[in-house]
Scaffold this motif. Sequence first.
Motif, PDB file in Angstrom:
ATOM      1  N   LYS A 191      -1.464   4.160  -5.559  1.00  0.00           N
ATOM      2  CA  LYS A 191      -0.217   3.520  -5.125  1.00  0.00           C
ATOM      3  C   LYS A 191       0.948   4.480  -5.285  1.00  0.00           C
ATOM      4  O   LYS A 191       1.033   5.229  -6.253  1.00  0.00           O
ATOM      5  N   LYS A 207       2.042   4.283   2.177  1.00  0.00           N
ATOM      6  CA  LYS A 207       0.759   4.416   1.488  1.00  0.00           C
ATOM      7  C   LYS A 207       0.423   5.892   1.382  1.00  0.00           C
ATOM      8  O   LYS A 207       0.598   6.652   2.332  1.00  0.00           O
ATOM      9  N   VAL A 218     -14.264   6.158  -7.625  1.00  0.00           N
ATOM     10  CA  VAL A 218     -14.682   5.208  -8.657  1.00  0.00           C
ATOM     11  C   VAL A 218     -16.192   5.255  -8.856  1.00  0.00           C
ATOM     12  O   VAL A 218     -16.677   5.141  -9.974  1.00  0.00           O
ATOM     13  N   LYS A 231     -13.241  -6.559  -1.939  1.00  0.00           N
ATOM     14  CA  LYS A 231     -12.679  -7.115  -3.173  1.00  0.00           C
ATOM     15  C   LYS A 231     -13.838  -7.638  -3.999  1.00  0.00           C
ATOM     16  O   LYS A 231     -14.700  -8.348  -3.497  1.00  0.00           O
ATOM     17  N   VAL A 271     -13.181  -8.151 -10.561  1.00  0.00           N
ATOM     18  CA  VAL A 271     -11.889  -7.489 -10.690  1.00  0.00           C
ATOM     19  C   VAL A 271     -10.930  -8.137  -9.700  1.00  0.00           C
ATOM     20  O   VAL A 271     -10.909  -7.815  -8.530  1.00  0.00           O
ATOM     21  N   LYS A 272     -10.135  -9.070 -10.174  1.00  0.00           N
ATOM     22  CA  LYS A 272      -9.221  -9.789  -9.280  1.00  0.00           C
ATOM     23  C   LYS A 272      -7.986  -8.944  -8.973  1.00  0.00           C
ATOM     24  O   LYS A 272      -7.576  -8.119  -9.761  1.00  0.00           O
ATOM     25  N   ASP A 273      -7.410  -9.176  -7.831  1.00  0.00           N
ATOM     26  CA  ASP A 273      -6.200  -8.505  -7.361  1.00  0.00           C
ATOM     27  C   ASP A 273      -6.368  -6.999  -7.194  1.00  0.00           C
ATOM     28  O   ASP A 273      -5.403  -6.265  -7.203  1.00  0.00           O
ATOM     29  N   LYS A 274      -7.592  -6.523  -7.062  1.00  0.00           N
ATOM     30  CA  LYS A 274      -7.824  -5.110  -6.814  1.00  0.00           C
ATOM     31  C   LYS A 274      -8.693  -4.968  -5.584  1.00  0.00           C
ATOM     32  O   LYS A 274      -9.696  -5.628  -5.458  1.00  0.00           O
ATOM     33  N   GLU A 275      -8.262  -4.127  -4.672  1.00  0.00           N
ATOM     34  CA  GLU A 275      -9.032  -3.886  -3.463  1.00  0.00           C
ATOM     35  C   GLU A 275      -9.540  -2.449  -3.485  1.00  0.00           C
ATOM     36  O   GLU A 275      -8.808  -1.530  -3.838  1.00  0.00           O
ATOM     37  N   TYR A 276     -10.789  -2.270  -3.144  1.00  0.00           N
ATOM     38  CA  TYR A 276     -11.400  -0.950  -3.086  1.00  0.00           C
ATOM     39  C   TYR A 276     -11.710  -0.619  -1.636  1.00  0.00           C
ATOM     40  O   TYR A 276     -11.918  -1.506  -0.823  1.00  0.00           O
TER      41      TYR A 276
END
Length: 85
Positions: free
Chosen positions: A3, A21, A28, A63, A67-72
């Motif tokens: 980010k 962006k 990861v 998603k 792991v909530k609120d994280k996008e890979y």
Amino acid sequence: RVKAETKTATGILLPEKAVEKLNEGVVVAVGPGNVTKDGTTIPTGLSEGDRVLLPSYGGSPIKLDAVKDKEYLLFRAEEILAKLQ
């Protein structure tokens, strides 16, 4: 993707829409590599934790429930533009 900073060096906060962006990401997870027609595996040149340069478009967003609120974003090794030092 990494980010972008939402705060300037002088402390001014930027709205999210004004922040572009970055095309930089952190690896990861890495698979075993590519398998050739004769069955040999060609290992990838990336490892976990590497900083990489990503294309502007592409990648498959996912998603995970754990792991909530994280996008890979999933990329093939061929789609990675460069490995950053």
